[in-house]
Design a protein around this motif. Structure first.
Motif: not given
Ligand SMILES: Nc1ncnc2c1ncn2[C@@H]1O[C@H](COP(=O)(O)OP(=O)(O)OP(=O)(O)O)[C@@H](O)[C@H]1O
Length: 382
Positions: A73-76, A156-161, A182-192
Protein backbone atom coordinates in the motif's frame (compact mmCIF):
# COMPACT_ATOMS: atom_id res chain seq x y z
CA UNK A 1 5.21 12.04 -1.78
CA UNK A 2 6.63 13.52 1.42
CA UNK A 3 7.82 11.27 4.24
CA UNK A 4 7.91 12.10 7.92
CA UNK A 5 9.57 9.92 10.49
CA UNK A 6 8.37 10.79 13.98
CA UNK A 7 10.08 9.61 17.16
CA UNK A 8 10.80 6.18 15.74
CA UNK A 9 12.23 3.64 18.14
CA UNK A 10 13.41 0.16 17.19
CA UNK A 11 14.98 -2.53 19.35
CA UNK A 12 16.32 -5.94 18.47
CA UNK A 13 16.19 -7.70 21.85
CA UNK A 14 18.02 -5.36 24.20
CA UNK A 15 19.85 -3.62 21.40
CA UNK A 16 18.55 -0.18 20.45
CA UNK A 17 18.88 0.06 16.67
CA UNK A 18 16.95 3.34 16.33
CA UNK A 19 16.64 5.77 19.20
CA UNK A 20 13.92 8.42 18.84
CA UNK A 21 14.56 9.23 15.20
CA UNK A 22 12.66 12.19 13.77
CA UNK A 23 13.20 13.28 10.16
CA UNK A 24 11.45 14.99 7.24
CA UNK A 25 11.90 14.00 3.62
CA UNK A 26 10.32 16.58 1.35
CA UNK A 27 8.40 15.69 -1.78
CA UNK A 28 10.75 15.19 -4.72
CA UNK A 29 13.88 15.35 -2.59
CA UNK A 30 16.86 13.01 -2.85
CA UNK A 31 18.16 12.17 0.62
CA UNK A 32 21.27 10.23 1.62
CA UNK A 33 21.29 8.29 4.89
CA UNK A 34 24.95 8.32 5.82
CA UNK A 35 26.78 6.76 8.73
CA UNK A 36 29.12 4.00 9.86
CA UNK A 37 28.27 0.35 9.64
CA UNK A 38 25.57 -0.72 12.09
CA UNK A 39 24.26 2.79 12.85
CA UNK A 40 20.72 1.90 11.75
CA UNK A 41 20.49 3.19 8.16
CA UNK A 42 19.03 0.03 6.67
CA UNK A 43 16.69 -0.47 9.60
CA UNK A 44 15.29 3.02 9.07
CA UNK A 45 14.90 2.41 5.34
CA UNK A 46 13.08 -0.88 6.01
CA UNK A 47 10.74 0.81 8.49
CA UNK A 48 9.92 3.54 5.94
CA UNK A 49 9.24 0.81 3.38
CA UNK A 50 7.00 -1.18 5.73
CA UNK A 51 9.32 -4.22 5.69
CA UNK A 52 9.99 -3.72 9.39
CA UNK A 53 7.73 -2.43 12.21
CA UNK A 54 8.87 0.34 14.55
CA UNK A 55 8.37 -0.37 18.26
CA UNK A 56 7.32 3.20 18.78
CA UNK A 57 6.77 6.33 16.71
CA UNK A 58 5.14 6.95 13.34
CA UNK A 59 5.80 7.02 9.62
CA UNK A 60 3.68 9.60 7.80
CA UNK A 61 3.40 9.40 4.03
CA UNK A 62 1.95 12.53 2.46
CA UNK A 63 0.97 13.61 5.98
CA UNK A 64 -1.02 10.43 6.69
CA UNK A 65 -0.04 7.82 9.25
CA UNK A 66 1.24 4.82 7.32
CA UNK A 67 2.70 2.96 10.31
CA UNK A 68 0.23 0.11 9.91
CA UNK A 69 0.12 0.08 6.12
CA UNK A 70 1.39 -2.95 4.28
CA UNK A 71 4.46 -2.54 2.11
CA UNK A 72 2.32 -2.79 -1.05
CA UNK A 73 0.00 0.00 0.00
CA UNK A 74 2.93 2.32 0.55
CA UNK A 75 3.84 2.35 -3.15
CA UNK A 76 7.57 2.18 -2.68
CA UNK A 77 10.18 1.00 -5.13
CA UNK A 78 13.38 -0.70 -3.97
CA UNK A 79 16.88 -1.14 -5.22
CA UNK A 80 19.27 -3.19 -3.10
CA UNK A 81 23.01 -3.57 -3.08
CA UNK A 82 22.84 -7.11 -4.39
CA UNK A 83 20.78 -6.78 -7.47
CA UNK A 84 17.94 -9.20 -7.21
CA UNK A 85 17.25 -9.56 -10.91
CA UNK A 86 15.68 -12.83 -12.05
CA UNK A 87 18.49 -14.68 -13.79
CA UNK A 88 16.25 -16.77 -15.99
CA UNK A 89 14.37 -13.76 -17.39
CA UNK A 90 15.58 -11.33 -20.04
CA UNK A 91 16.24 -7.73 -19.11
CA UNK A 92 12.95 -6.83 -20.77
CA UNK A 93 11.00 -9.36 -18.72
CA UNK A 94 12.73 -8.30 -15.52
CA UNK A 95 11.57 -4.73 -16.03
CA UNK A 96 8.09 -5.88 -17.07
CA UNK A 97 7.74 -8.14 -14.02
CA UNK A 98 6.11 -5.66 -11.64
CA UNK A 99 3.52 -4.78 -14.28
CA UNK A 100 2.70 -8.39 -15.14
CA UNK A 101 2.04 -9.37 -11.51
CA UNK A 102 -0.40 -6.55 -10.87
CA UNK A 103 -3.98 -7.63 -10.06
CA UNK A 104 -5.92 -8.22 -13.27
CA UNK A 105 -8.00 -5.07 -12.93
CA UNK A 106 -4.91 -2.84 -12.71
CA UNK A 107 -2.69 -4.74 -15.13
CA UNK A 108 -1.86 -2.82 -18.31
CA UNK A 109 -2.35 -4.49 -21.70
CA UNK A 110 0.56 -6.14 -23.50
CA UNK A 111 1.11 -3.16 -25.84
CA UNK A 112 1.20 -0.77 -22.90
CA UNK A 113 3.65 -3.00 -21.05
CA UNK A 114 5.93 -3.06 -24.12
CA UNK A 115 5.84 0.73 -24.45
CA UNK A 116 6.45 1.26 -20.78
CA UNK A 117 9.39 -1.15 -20.60
CA UNK A 118 10.94 0.33 -23.75
CA UNK A 119 10.71 3.85 -22.37
CA UNK A 120 12.18 2.79 -19.01
CA UNK A 121 15.06 1.04 -20.75
CA UNK A 122 15.66 4.21 -22.75
CA UNK A 123 15.55 6.22 -19.55
CA UNK A 124 18.34 4.13 -18.02
CA UNK A 125 20.05 4.14 -21.44
CA UNK A 126 20.12 0.38 -21.79
CA UNK A 127 17.44 -0.29 -24.39
CA UNK A 128 20.01 -2.15 -26.48
CA UNK A 129 20.27 -4.80 -23.76
CA UNK A 130 16.58 -5.74 -23.69
CA UNK A 131 17.10 -9.34 -24.87
CA UNK A 132 20.07 -10.19 -22.68
CA UNK A 133 19.98 -12.15 -19.43
CA UNK A 134 21.32 -10.69 -16.15
CA UNK A 135 24.51 -12.83 -16.05
CA UNK A 136 25.44 -11.24 -19.39
CA UNK A 137 25.47 -7.73 -17.87
CA UNK A 138 28.09 -5.78 -15.95
CA UNK A 139 27.41 -4.90 -12.30
CA UNK A 140 26.65 -1.28 -13.18
CA UNK A 141 24.25 -2.33 -15.95
CA UNK A 142 22.45 -4.69 -13.56
CA UNK A 143 21.92 -1.88 -11.07
CA UNK A 144 20.49 0.37 -13.76
CA UNK A 145 18.11 -2.42 -14.80
CA UNK A 146 17.17 -2.94 -11.13
CA UNK A 147 16.33 0.75 -11.00
CA UNK A 148 14.25 0.55 -14.19
CA UNK A 149 12.41 -2.40 -12.69
CA UNK A 150 11.73 -0.49 -9.47
CA UNK A 151 10.42 2.46 -11.47
CA UNK A 152 8.10 0.37 -13.67
CA UNK A 153 5.30 0.35 -11.12
CA UNK A 154 5.54 4.14 -10.73
CA UNK A 155 6.45 4.19 -7.05
CA UNK A 156 5.76 7.32 -5.07
CA UNK A 157 8.90 6.73 -3.05
CA UNK A 158 12.15 5.15 -4.16
CA UNK A 159 14.35 3.49 -1.54
CA UNK A 160 17.88 2.47 -2.44
CA UNK A 161 20.03 0.47 -0.04
CA UNK A 162 23.70 0.94 -0.97
CA UNK A 163 22.72 0.68 -4.63
CA UNK A 164 26.30 0.98 -5.84
CA UNK A 165 27.97 -0.67 -2.86
CA UNK A 166 29.12 -3.75 -4.72
CA UNK A 167 30.66 -1.87 -7.66
CA UNK A 168 34.20 -0.65 -8.16
CA UNK A 169 35.08 2.99 -7.44
CA UNK A 170 35.04 4.24 -11.03
CA UNK A 171 31.69 2.69 -11.91
CA UNK A 172 30.22 3.96 -8.63
CA UNK A 173 31.22 7.47 -9.51
CA UNK A 174 29.66 7.30 -12.96
CA UNK A 175 26.47 5.75 -11.58
CA UNK A 176 25.97 8.27 -8.84
CA UNK A 177 26.13 11.14 -11.33
CA UNK A 178 23.74 9.23 -13.49
CA UNK A 179 21.38 8.69 -10.53
CA UNK A 180 21.36 12.42 -9.86
CA UNK A 181 20.47 13.22 -13.47
CA UNK A 182 17.76 10.57 -13.44
CA UNK A 183 16.36 11.98 -10.23
CA UNK A 184 16.29 15.48 -11.71
CA UNK A 185 14.21 14.11 -14.56
CA UNK A 186 11.75 12.11 -12.45
CA UNK A 187 11.59 13.92 -9.09
CA UNK A 188 10.47 10.82 -7.21
CA UNK A 189 11.05 11.28 -3.45
CA UNK A 190 14.11 9.09 -2.95
CA UNK A 191 16.15 7.92 0.02
CA UNK A 192 19.42 6.09 -0.44
CA UNK A 193 21.67 4.47 2.11
CA UNK A 194 25.40 4.84 1.85
CA UNK A 195 28.44 4.83 4.07
CA UNK A 196 30.42 6.75 1.46
CA UNK A 197 30.56 10.43 2.46
CA UNK A 198 31.64 11.59 -1.00
CA UNK A 199 28.70 9.81 -2.58
CA UNK A 200 26.26 11.40 -0.13
CA UNK A 201 27.67 14.92 -0.47
CA UNK A 202 27.88 14.78 -4.24
CA UNK A 203 24.47 13.34 -5.01
CA UNK A 204 21.94 14.27 -2.34
CA UNK A 205 19.76 17.33 -1.67
CA UNK A 206 19.67 16.37 1.99
CA UNK A 207 22.24 14.40 3.97
CA UNK A 208 21.23 12.66 7.20
CA UNK A 209 24.20 11.74 9.39
CA UNK A 210 23.40 8.79 11.64
CA UNK A 211 25.42 7.31 14.45
CA UNK A 212 24.56 4.60 16.98
CA UNK A 213 20.86 4.66 16.14
CA UNK A 214 20.33 8.40 16.36
CA UNK A 215 20.47 11.35 13.98
CA UNK A 216 23.52 13.53 14.53
CA UNK A 217 22.57 16.10 11.90
CA UNK A 218 20.35 16.52 8.84
CA UNK A 219 20.82 19.27 6.27
CA UNK A 220 22.08 20.19 2.83
CA UNK A 221 25.51 18.83 1.88
CA UNK A 222 26.87 22.36 2.25
CA UNK A 223 25.36 22.76 5.74
CA UNK A 224 26.59 19.46 7.15
CA UNK A 225 30.06 19.86 5.67
CA UNK A 226 30.64 23.52 6.51
CA UNK A 227 28.65 23.69 9.73
CA UNK A 228 28.93 20.30 11.40
CA UNK A 229 26.75 20.21 14.49
CA UNK A 230 28.77 17.63 16.43
CA UNK A 231 32.33 16.31 16.65
CA UNK A 232 31.12 13.09 15.07
CA UNK A 233 29.88 14.91 11.95
CA UNK A 234 33.11 16.90 11.77
CA UNK A 235 35.16 13.72 11.87
CA UNK A 236 32.95 11.69 9.56
CA UNK A 237 32.87 14.23 6.74
CA UNK A 238 36.48 14.60 5.73
CA UNK A 239 39.81 14.89 7.46
CA UNK A 240 40.18 16.96 10.56
CA UNK A 241 42.90 17.89 13.06
CA UNK A 242 42.10 17.86 16.75
CA UNK A 243 43.68 20.25 19.23
CA UNK A 244 43.18 19.33 22.86
CA UNK A 245 43.38 22.14 25.36
CA UNK A 246 41.62 24.49 27.75
CA UNK A 247 39.08 27.05 26.62
CA UNK A 248 39.11 30.52 28.10
CA UNK A 249 36.02 32.59 27.39
CA UNK A 250 36.43 36.36 27.47
CA UNK A 251 34.41 39.33 26.27
CA UNK A 252 35.95 39.17 22.83
CA UNK A 253 35.34 35.46 22.35
CA UNK A 254 37.15 32.28 23.15
CA UNK A 255 40.83 31.44 23.32
CA UNK A 256 42.12 27.89 23.26
CA UNK A 257 45.24 27.19 25.25
CA UNK A 258 46.84 24.17 23.61
CA UNK A 259 50.41 23.14 24.36
CA UNK A 260 52.47 26.35 24.19
CA UNK A 261 50.03 28.11 21.85
CA UNK A 262 46.98 30.32 22.39
CA UNK A 263 44.54 30.29 19.48
CA UNK A 264 41.41 32.37 18.88
CA UNK A 265 38.26 30.32 18.47
CA UNK A 266 35.52 30.76 15.87
CA UNK A 267 31.94 29.71 16.40
CA UNK A 268 28.98 30.54 18.52
CA UNK A 269 30.95 31.59 21.56
CA UNK A 270 28.51 29.76 23.79
CA UNK A 271 30.93 26.99 24.71
CA UNK A 272 31.75 26.79 28.37
CA UNK A 273 35.25 27.46 29.60
CA UNK A 274 37.25 24.39 30.58
CA UNK A 275 38.65 21.32 28.87
CA UNK A 276 37.86 21.42 25.20
CA UNK A 277 38.73 19.89 21.85
CA UNK A 278 39.10 22.15 18.82
CA UNK A 279 38.53 20.88 15.28
CA UNK A 280 40.08 22.27 12.14
CA UNK A 281 40.20 20.94 8.61
CA UNK A 282 43.59 20.62 6.86
CA UNK A 283 42.65 23.30 4.30
CA UNK A 284 41.68 25.77 7.06
CA UNK A 285 45.23 26.14 8.32
CA UNK A 286 47.73 28.82 7.25
CA UNK A 287 51.42 28.11 7.19
CA UNK A 288 54.42 30.44 7.27
CA UNK A 289 58.06 30.44 8.34
CA UNK A 290 58.51 30.44 12.08
CA UNK A 291 59.56 33.67 13.77
CA UNK A 292 60.09 33.85 17.55
CA UNK A 293 57.12 35.43 19.31
CA UNK A 294 54.80 35.04 16.32
CA UNK A 295 51.25 33.68 16.73
CA UNK A 296 50.43 30.09 16.00
CA UNK A 297 51.84 26.67 16.71
CA UNK A 298 55.53 25.98 16.02
CA UNK A 299 55.91 22.89 13.86
CA UNK A 300 58.50 21.03 11.79
CA UNK A 301 57.63 20.00 8.27
CA UNK A 302 58.11 16.23 8.27
CA UNK A 303 56.70 15.20 4.94
CA UNK A 304 55.27 16.88 1.85
CA UNK A 305 53.16 14.94 -0.64
CA UNK A 306 52.89 16.94 -3.83
CA UNK A 307 50.61 14.85 -6.02
CA UNK A 308 47.82 16.73 -7.82
CA UNK A 309 46.83 20.34 -7.24
CA UNK A 310 47.12 20.27 -3.45
CA UNK A 311 50.21 19.67 -1.32
CA UNK A 312 49.46 17.40 1.66
CA UNK A 313 51.80 18.31 4.48
CA UNK A 314 52.58 16.39 7.63
CA UNK A 315 53.86 18.64 10.39
CA UNK A 316 55.05 17.78 13.87
CA UNK A 317 54.22 20.11 16.75
CA UNK A 318 57.27 21.31 18.63
CA UNK A 319 55.41 21.41 21.95
CA UNK A 320 53.43 18.15 22.00
CA UNK A 321 54.99 16.17 19.11
CA UNK A 322 51.52 15.56 17.73
CA UNK A 323 51.09 15.51 13.97
CA UNK A 324 49.10 18.19 12.16
CA UNK A 325 47.93 17.73 8.59
CA UNK A 326 47.79 20.78 6.33
CA UNK A 327 46.53 21.01 2.73
CA UNK A 328 47.99 23.89 0.71
CA UNK A 329 47.43 24.70 -2.96
CA UNK A 330 50.48 23.28 -4.71
CA UNK A 331 51.32 26.62 -6.31
CA UNK A 332 51.41 28.37 -2.94
CA UNK A 333 53.52 25.58 -1.45
CA UNK A 334 56.03 25.84 -4.34
CA UNK A 335 56.05 29.63 -4.17
CA UNK A 336 56.84 29.56 -0.44
CA UNK A 337 59.60 27.03 -1.02
CA UNK A 338 59.05 25.19 2.29
CA UNK A 339 61.44 22.30 2.76
CA UNK A 340 61.21 19.11 4.82
CA UNK A 341 62.88 19.59 8.22
CA UNK A 342 62.14 23.33 8.25
CA UNK A 343 60.61 25.10 11.30
CA UNK A 344 57.23 26.69 10.43
CA UNK A 345 54.23 28.21 12.20
CA UNK A 346 50.68 26.92 11.73
CA UNK A 347 47.65 29.17 12.30
CA UNK A 348 44.06 28.01 12.02
CA UNK A 349 41.77 30.28 9.99
CA UNK A 350 38.77 28.61 11.57
CA UNK A 351 38.90 26.74 14.83
CA UNK A 352 35.69 25.12 15.98
CA UNK A 353 35.48 24.10 19.63
CA UNK A 354 33.20 21.52 21.18
CA UNK A 355 33.07 21.18 24.94
CA UNK A 356 34.50 17.94 26.32
CA UNK A 357 31.61 15.76 27.43
CA UNK A 358 31.66 15.44 31.20
CA UNK A 359 30.36 11.92 31.32
CA UNK A 360 30.09 9.65 28.35
CA UNK A 361 27.48 7.06 28.07
CA UNK A 362 28.66 4.01 26.21
CA UNK A 363 27.09 4.89 22.91
CA UNK A 364 28.47 8.42 22.87
CA UNK A 365 31.98 7.39 23.66
CA UNK A 366 31.70 4.85 20.86
CA UNK A 367 30.57 7.66 18.56
CA UNK A 368 33.65 9.65 19.51
CA UNK A 369 35.97 6.82 18.75
CA UNK A 370 34.25 6.26 15.43
CA UNK A 371 34.66 9.96 14.63
CA UNK A 372 38.32 9.70 15.45
CA UNK A 373 38.71 6.85 13.07
CA UNK A 374 38.11 9.40 10.32
CA UNK A 375 40.45 12.13 11.44
CA UNK A 376 43.75 13.01 9.91
CA UNK A 377 46.68 11.06 11.26
CA UNK A 378 47.12 14.29 13.06
CA UNK A 379 46.97 15.16 16.66
CA UNK A 380 44.03 13.62 15.68
CA UNK A 381 44.67 10.31 17.18
CA UNK A 382 45.70 11.52 20.59
N1 LIG B 1 16.90 -8.53 12.47
C1 LIG B 1 17.84 -8.12 13.32
N2 LIG B 1 18.07 -8.74 14.48
C2 LIG B 1 18.99 -8.31 15.38
N3 LIG B 1 19.75 -7.23 15.17
C3 LIG B 1 19.59 -6.56 14.02
C4 LIG B 1 18.64 -6.97 13.04
N4 LIG B 1 18.70 -6.10 12.00
C5 LIG B 1 19.66 -5.19 12.32
N5 LIG B 1 20.20 -5.47 13.52
C6 LIG B 1 21.24 -4.69 14.21
O1 LIG B 1 20.84 -3.34 14.25
C7 LIG B 1 21.94 -2.48 13.99
C8 LIG B 1 21.63 -1.58 12.81
O2 LIG B 1 21.60 -2.37 11.65
P1 LIG B 1 21.44 -1.72 10.21
O3 LIG B 1 21.45 -2.83 9.20
O4 LIG B 1 20.26 -0.83 10.21
O5 LIG B 1 22.77 -0.86 10.11
P2 LIG B 1 23.39 -0.07 8.87
O6 LIG B 1 23.68 1.29 9.34
O7 LIG B 1 22.50 -0.21 7.68
O8 LIG B 1 24.75 -0.88 8.67
P3 LIG B 1 25.56 -1.28 7.32
O9 LIG B 1 26.12 0.00 6.77
O10 LIG B 1 26.63 -2.19 7.86
O11 LIG B 1 24.61 -1.97 6.41
C9 LIG B 1 23.14 -3.39 13.76
O12 LIG B 1 23.89 -3.47 14.94
C10 LIG B 1 22.53 -4.72 13.43
O13 LIG B 1 23.37 -5.80 13.83
Amino acid sequence: MSIQVKNVQKRFGNFVALDDVTLDFDEGQLTALLGPSGCGKTTLLRIIAGLERADDGQILLEGRDASHQHVRQRQVGFVFQHYALFKHMTVFENVAFGLRVKPRAERPGEAQIRDKVRSLLELVQLDWLADRYPPQLSGGQRQRIALARALAVEPRVLLLDEPFGALDAKVRKELRRWLRRLHDELHVTSVFVTHDQEEALEVADQVVLMNCGHVEQAGTPEAVYNHPATPFVFGFLGNVNLFHGRLEVGERGGLLHTGDAILPVTGSGHEAAGDAVAYVRPHDLDLERYAPGADGIAVTLRRALTLGPVAQLELEREDTQEVIEVALPLERFRHQGFREGELLAVRPRQLRVFAQPQSHDKARSQSQSQARANVAPAGAAS
